[in-house]
Design an enzyme around this catalytic site. Structure first.
Site, mmCIF file in Angstrom:
data_model
loop_
_atom_site.group_PDB
_atom_site.id
_atom_site.type_symbol
_atom_site.label_atom_id
_atom_site.label_comp_id
_atom_site.label_asym_id
_atom_site.label_seq_id
_atom_site.Cartn_x
_atom_site.Cartn_y
_atom_site.Cartn_z
ATOM 1 N N HIS A 277 8.983 3.593 4.788
ATOM 2 C CA HIS A 277 9.765 3.524 3.667
ATOM 3 C C HIS A 277 10.583 2.563 3.638
ATOM 4 C CE1 HIS A 277 10.960 4.162 -0.359
ATOM 5 N NE2 HIS A 277 11.538 5.338 -0.351
ATOM 6 N N HIS A 316 1.113 -1.748 0.295
ATOM 7 C CA HIS A 316 1.951 -0.662 -0.513
ATOM 8 C C HIS A 316 1.038 0.142 -1.055
ATOM 9 C CE1 HIS A 316 4.766 0.530 -3.616
ATOM 10 N NE2 HIS A 316 5.491 -0.112 -2.697
ATOM 11 N N ASP A 372 9.846 -5.805 2.015
ATOM 12 C CA ASP A 372 10.652 -5.534 3.192
ATOM 13 C C ASP A 372 9.993 -6.784 4.009
ATOM 14 O OD1 ASP A 372 11.943 -3.391 2.801
ATOM 15 O OD2 ASP A 372 10.250 -2.114 3.024
HETATM 16 N N1 CMC Z 1 -1.066 -3.060 8.460
HETATM 17 C C1 CMC Z 1 -2.346 -2.734 8.994
HETATM 18 N N2 CMC Z 1 -3.065 -2.047 8.197
HETATM 19 C C2 CMC Z 1 -2.683 -1.258 7.053
HETATM 20 C C3 CMC Z 1 -1.389 -1.630 6.737
HETATM 21 C C4 CMC Z 1 -0.553 -2.609 7.560
HETATM 22 N N3 CMC Z 1 0.860 -2.416 6.956
HETATM 23 N N4 CMC Z 1 -1.071 -1.028 5.630
HETATM 24 C C5 CMC Z 1 -2.470 -0.324 5.568
HETATM 25 N N5 CMC Z 1 -3.317 -0.467 6.191
HETATM 26 C C6 CMC Z 1 -4.730 0.009 6.282
HETATM 27 C C7 CMC Z 1 -4.635 1.059 6.775
HETATM 28 O O1 CMC Z 1 -4.890 1.309 8.009
HETATM 29 C C8 CMC Z 1 -5.961 1.781 5.967
HETATM 30 O O2 CMC Z 1 -7.033 1.091 6.473
HETATM 31 P P1 CMC Z 1 -8.369 2.065 6.770
HETATM 32 O O3 CMC Z 1 -9.096 1.896 5.177
HETATM 33 O O4 CMC Z 1 -9.348 1.124 7.524
HETATM 34 O O5 CMC Z 1 -8.174 3.308 7.114
HETATM 35 C C9 CMC Z 1 -5.686 1.016 4.603
HETATM 36 O O6 CMC Z 1 -5.031 -0.257 4.940
HETATM 37 C C10 CMC Z 1 -5.099 1.872 3.460
HETATM 38 O O7 CMC Z 1 -3.840 2.119 3.926
HETATM 39 P P2 CMC Z 1 -3.169 3.549 3.856
HETATM 40 O O8 CMC Z 1 -2.128 3.753 5.040
HETATM 41 O O9 CMC Z 1 -4.097 4.668 3.546
HETATM 42 O O10 CMC Z 1 -2.276 2.995 2.678
HETATM 43 P P3 CMC Z 1 -1.034 3.899 1.910
HETATM 44 O O11 CMC Z 1 -1.184 3.946 0.609
HETATM 45 O O12 CMC Z 1 -1.014 5.537 2.463
HETATM 46 O O13 CMC Z 1 0.317 3.369 2.714
HETATM 47 C C11 CMC Z 1 2.139 1.872 3.344
HETATM 48 C C12 CMC Z 1 1.205 2.425 2.132
HETATM 49 C C13 CMC Z 1 3.253 1.169 2.574
HETATM 50 C C14 CMC Z 1 2.959 3.278 4.041
HETATM 51 C C15 CMC Z 1 1.253 1.108 4.276
HETATM 52 O O14 CMC Z 1 0.879 -0.017 3.880
HETATM 53 C C16 CMC Z 1 2.048 0.961 5.635
HETATM 54 O O15 CMC Z 1 2.320 1.621 6.518
HETATM 55 N N6 CMC Z 1 2.854 -0.645 5.412
HETATM 56 C C17 CMC Z 1 3.797 -0.891 6.517
HETATM 57 C C18 CMC Z 1 4.828 -0.224 6.223
HETATM 58 C C19 CMC Z 1 5.844 -0.889 5.193
HETATM 59 O O16 CMC Z 1 5.684 -2.125 5.088
HETATM 60 N N7 CMC Z 1 6.349 -0.247 4.420
HETATM 61 C C20 CMC Z 1 7.287 -0.628 3.387
HETATM 62 C C21 CMC Z 1 6.683 -0.217 2.025
HETATM 63 S S1 CMC Z 1 7.072 -1.146 0.469
HETATM 64 C C22 CMC Z 1 8.973 -0.649 0.584
HETATM 65 C C23 CMC Z 1 9.162 0.585 0.343
HETATM 66 O O17 CMC Z 1 8.354 1.564 -0.171
HETATM 67 O O18 CMC Z 1 10.127 1.318 1.038
#
Ligand code: CMC
Length: 439
Positions: A277, A316, A372
């Site tokens: 987050h 996201h 971010d």
């Molecule tokens: N790098 C590589 N792969 C990714 C990333 C990433 N940053 N984000 C998602 N994926 C992949 C993930 O591995 C999955 O692939 P597969 O379908 O093959 O398993 C697919 O994309 C879907 O990801 P998810 O984790 O199921 O998506 P989510 O909606 O649960 O997670 C998230 C959203 C923001 C937690 C995630 O994209 C992430 O960890 N991003 C990096 C951390 C980040 O930048 N967070 C800040 C978010 S914006 C500000 C805030 O909210 O605070």
């Protein structure tokens, strides 16, 4: 006609569910594009068995409230506070005006704004005892841990805050929290540096005063470059709310127990601290430093695609298109670098973005830069250490948390948050006392 009335008048706005276990059919009304989870509870095999429930870890497809604070369309990349597009607010408004908008639901008149600014300015001081416990933290305490603890501790200074039914009382706590957050944030920074705490200066604007409490040394009056003040103010605007994200959900969930708002917001600060987050901005900077140079980028991207790590600042839950905040931040970064000189890590960030926007792995998963990805580079140009980045996010997010909390406590449909579970453990084991088990 309201949406609810329209749905009631439209018999087609319903879901027909056939339970193949019993052959029974059920009509479930659809209102505002949702069905009531409680309606599914009526679907059951027998009176002895629990009704049907939805299993939704992470609330990926569950609406927890009605809200008029923030609108997001993740596919289109749209973000609006109380109906106003984020692009216009970032360009033409100020953080304090946006805070007013979020809390009150409408833009202020001149008189309302002046009164609001005056109230916030004159509540920036904290009780002297706060200094005492902030000094008690270890020299290397993470500022987010200090912020979380000190916001929670404010509840002990304002025991009247428990009276959440009284609108005037709620207003007082909202003003206090928006006003004092920069003071607590700045003091956690000064503590880590071993520098004396700087008291608020009521003659400065909200954002200028924050910079003064962070960076003022022996000079009579702190003066910041106007372009930096404006850039930080814009960053606060961009972070001010984001509907039902993890930390807002934490504030609402804890607030649903009718605890005071300081305790609820402390929970929000805790949620924001995590690297998935608000902690992502800190993680992005550490990632860029670790990559270190352009030639290491391909190996890093391969590592991400192999699932060894994540490209922090990308992806996201809601935006499946460019995060509109990231676009504005890119512009703010240019303005800041004009004053401070370009951050050498910017080159690595831009190259990562370029590769990711073309690479099939990221394109297929619709992963774009989020808020971010560039914010950390700007914060670093301000000379903030990475540990402070999420504190800046928290200061910006405070009006949003409070607007959502204020909405929650007045929402008659809300109940104490209490999800269901699917139990996977043992049942009805016979307990053998320790003396017998160990004999
Ligand atoms: N790098 C590589 N792969 C990714 C990333 C990433 N940053 N984000 C998602 N994926 C992949 C993930 O591995 C999955 O692939 P597969 O379908 O093959 O398993 C697919 O994309 C879907 O990801 P998810 O984790 O199921 O998506 P989510 O909606 O649960 O997670 C998230 C959203 C923001 C937690 C995630 O994209 C992430 O960890 N991003 C990096 C951390 C980040 O930048 N967070 C800040 C978010 S914006 C500000 C805030 O909210 O605070």
């Amino acid at each position: 006609m309201t949406d609810v009335a329209a749905a009631a008048a439209d018999p087609a706005a319903s879901l027909t569910v056939r339970d193949n276990r019993t052959g029974n059919e059920y009509e479930v009304p659809i209102v505002d594009g949702t069905i009531r989870a409680a309606d599914l509870g009526k679907i059951r095999v027998s009176d002895e068995q629990p009704g049907l429930a939805v299993y939704d870890p992470g609330f990926v497809n569950t609406a927890s409230c009605r809200s008029s604070v923030t609108y997001i369309d993740g596919d289109q990349g749209i973000l609006e506070y109380r109906g106003y597009p984020i692009e216009q607010l970032a360009e033409k408004s100020s953080f304090l005006e946006v805070a007013y908008l979020l809390i009150h639901g409408a833009l202020p008149t001149k008189e309302q704004y002046d009164a609001w600014e005056h109230e916030i300015t004159y509540h920036t001081f904290v009780h002297e005892n706060v200094k005492g416990f902030m000094h008690g933290f270890r020299y290397d305490a993470h500022p987010m841990g200090m912020l979380m603890a000190s916001v929670g501790a404010l509840s002990t200074f304002y025991p009247d805050a428990r009276n959440i039914e009284d609108p005037h009382n709620r207003h007082m706590q909202i003003v206090r929290m928006i006003a004092k957050m920069p003071t607590l944030g700045a003091w956690s920074f000064r503590h880590a540096q071993g520098k004396p705490f700087v008291y608020p200066d009521n003659e400065l604007s909200y954002t200028e005063n924050f910079l003064s409490m962070l960076f003022k040394m022996s000079e009579q009056k702190f003066e910041a470059d106007e372009r930096l003040v404006r850039a930080l103010d814009v960053l606060f605007i961009l972070h001010a709310d984001h509907e039902q994200n993890c930390s807002t959900n934490a504030v609402r969930s804890v607030g649903s127990s009718q605890v005071d708002p300081y305790s609820a917001v402390a929970a929000g600060v805790g949620a924001l601290y995590g690297p998935l987050h608000g902690g992502a901005n800190e993680a992005v900077l550490r990632m860029l430093r670790r990559i270190g140079s352009m030639e290491n980028i391909p190996a890093f991207i391969e590592g991400v695609k192999n699932g060894n790590e994540r490209l922090m600042g990308f992806g996201h839950r809601v935006y499946k298109n460019y995060d509109p905040r990231a676009k504005i931040i890119k512009q703010a970064a240019d303005d800041v670098f004009e004053v401070t000189g370009v951050n050498p890590l910017l080159k690595i960030a831009k190259e990562l973005e370029k590769i990711a926007l073309e690479d099939e792995y990221f394109v297929k998963r619709r992963l774009y830069p989020n808020v971010d990805f560039y914010s950390g580079l700007i914060y670093e140009a301000f000379q903030f250490p990475p540990e402070m980045f999420t504190v800046l996010f928290a200061i910006g997010r405070t009006p949003g948390w409070l607007a959502q909390w204020n909405e929650l406590v007045q929402d008659k449909e809300q109940k104490i948050a209490r999800p269901k579970q699917i139990y996977t453990g043992d049942r009805t084991l016979d307990f053998v006392p320790a003396a017998e088990r160990w004999a």
